[in-house]
Scaffold this motif. Structure first.
Motif, PDB file in Angstrom:
ATOM      1  N   LEU A  84     -17.303  13.578   4.738  1.00 41.48           N
ATOM      2  CA  LEU A  84     -16.692  12.600   3.843  1.00 41.48           C
ATOM      3  C   LEU A  84     -17.634  11.461   3.494  1.00 41.48           C
ATOM      4  O   LEU A  84     -17.343  10.668   2.610  1.00 41.48           O
ATOM      5  N   THR A  85     -18.740  11.373   4.204  1.00 40.22           N
ATOM      6  CA  THR A  85     -19.704  10.285   4.010  1.00 40.22           C
ATOM      7  C   THR A  85     -21.107  10.849   3.965  1.00 40.22           C
ATOM      8  O   THR A  85     -21.352  11.983   4.393  1.00 40.22           O
ATOM      9  N   THR A  86     -22.039  10.036   3.481  1.00 36.74           N
ATOM     10  CA  THR A  86     -23.446  10.444   3.509  1.00 36.74           C
ATOM     11  C   THR A  86     -24.077  10.098   4.862  1.00 36.74           C
ATOM     12  O   THR A  86     -25.040  10.723   5.270  1.00 36.74           O
ATOM     13  N   VAL A 133     -11.617  15.261  -1.318  1.00 32.19           N
ATOM     14  CA  VAL A 133     -12.040  16.286  -0.364  1.00 32.19           C
ATOM     15  C   VAL A 133     -11.728  17.656  -0.948  1.00 32.19           C
ATOM     16  O   VAL A 133     -10.805  17.817  -1.731  1.00 32.19           O
ATOM     17  N   THR A 134     -12.526  18.632  -0.545  1.00 28.05           N
ATOM     18  CA  THR A 134     -12.324  20.007  -0.975  1.00 28.05           C
ATOM     19  C   THR A 134     -12.089  20.863   0.257  1.00 28.05           C
ATOM     20  O   THR A 134     -12.924  20.902   1.169  1.00 28.05           O
ATOM     21  N   ILE A 135     -10.940  21.525   0.279  1.00 29.67           N
ATOM     22  CA  ILE A 135     -10.607  22.424   1.378  1.00 29.67           C
ATOM     23  C   ILE A 135     -11.091  23.814   0.999  1.00 29.67           C
ATOM     24  O   ILE A 135     -10.793  24.313  -0.085  1.00 29.67           O
ATOM     25  N   GLN A 144     -15.704   7.037   7.300  1.00 28.65           N
ATOM     26  CA  GLN A 144     -16.722   7.007   8.358  1.00 28.65           C
ATOM     27  C   GLN A 144     -16.091   7.188   9.731  1.00 28.65           C
ATOM     28  O   GLN A 144     -16.657   7.853  10.604  1.00 28.65           O
ATOM     29  N   ALA A 145     -14.912   6.637   9.942  1.00 32.39           N
ATOM     30  CA  ALA A 145     -14.222   6.818  11.222  1.00 32.39           C
ATOM     31  C   ALA A 145     -13.885   8.290  11.436  1.00 32.39           C
ATOM     32  O   ALA A 145     -14.029   8.804  12.560  1.00 32.39           O
ATOM     33  N   ILE A 146     -13.450   8.980  10.388  1.00 33.35           N
ATOM     34  CA  ILE A 146     -13.177  10.423  10.495  1.00 33.35           C
ATOM     35  C   ILE A 146     -14.446  11.146  10.921  1.00 33.35           C
ATOM     36  O   ILE A 146     -14.432  11.970  11.841  1.00 33.35           O
ATOM     37  N   LEU A 171     -12.206  20.688  12.296  1.00 32.47           N
ATOM     38  CA  LEU A 171     -11.775  19.424  12.891  1.00 32.47           C
ATOM     39  C   LEU A 171     -11.515  18.389  11.794  1.00 32.47           C
ATOM     40  O   LEU A 171     -10.520  17.672  11.828  1.00 32.47           O
ATOM     41  N   ARG A 172     -12.423  18.337  10.825  1.00 29.39           N
ATOM     42  CA  ARG A 172     -12.282  17.385   9.723  1.00 29.39           C
ATOM     43  C   ARG A 172     -10.954  17.605   8.984  1.00 29.39           C
ATOM     44  O   ARG A 172     -10.236  16.651   8.692  1.00 29.39           O
TER      45      ARG A 172
END
Length: 133
Positions: A15-17, A4-6, A111-113, A70-71
């Motif tokens: 985080l997912t497509t 991940v990139t902040i 995916q849950a995130i 939020l992520r």
């Protein structure tokens, strides 16, 4: 796990497509065995008894925070507040207060995130803008 990139105070890229599913996200938020959100947070969940009060109320959070903000809070809230008691749900390094069952793996999959972010962004105090027919 995906890197991940902040950027600033957000993780702007999903985080997912696959897009997050708000319905699955809600299910995770109220699930006291998986998401565990209600241990610390209250919100617009009238069917759920005894929500927590250690964290902010989730009501209207979609008005207060962007999906990227939020992520970041879900992935690793310690990036914003090193003293937070909120667990890092998608981080393996330097984790603290993590049960043995979750060591060496993220508490929630990517995916849950995204599903939880998709749900939380729907929690608004102001009515959504609707197209005029």
């Amino acid at each position: 796990m995906r890197p991940v990139t902040i950027v600033g105070r957000e993780i702007p890229e999903p985080l997912t497509t696959a897009p997050g599913d708000p319905e699955r996200g809600r299910t995770l938020v109220v699930d006291r065995t998986r998401g565990l959100c209600l241990l610390c947070h209250a919100g617009p969940f009238p069917e759920e008894r005894f929500p927590g009060n250690l964290g902010p109320d989730l009501s209207g959070v979609g008005d207060r925070l962007s999906p990227g903000a939020l992520r970041l809070r879900l992935v690793d809230g310690r990036a914003l507040n090193p003293d937070t008691i909120m667990p890092s749900y998608y981080r393996l390094q330097e984790t603290v207060r993590i049960g043995a069952a979750w060591r060496d793996r993220p508490v929630l999959e990517a995916q849950a995130i995204e599903d939880i972010v998709a749900f939380l962004i729907t929690l608004r105090d102001t009515p959504s803008e609707r197209p005029v027919p």
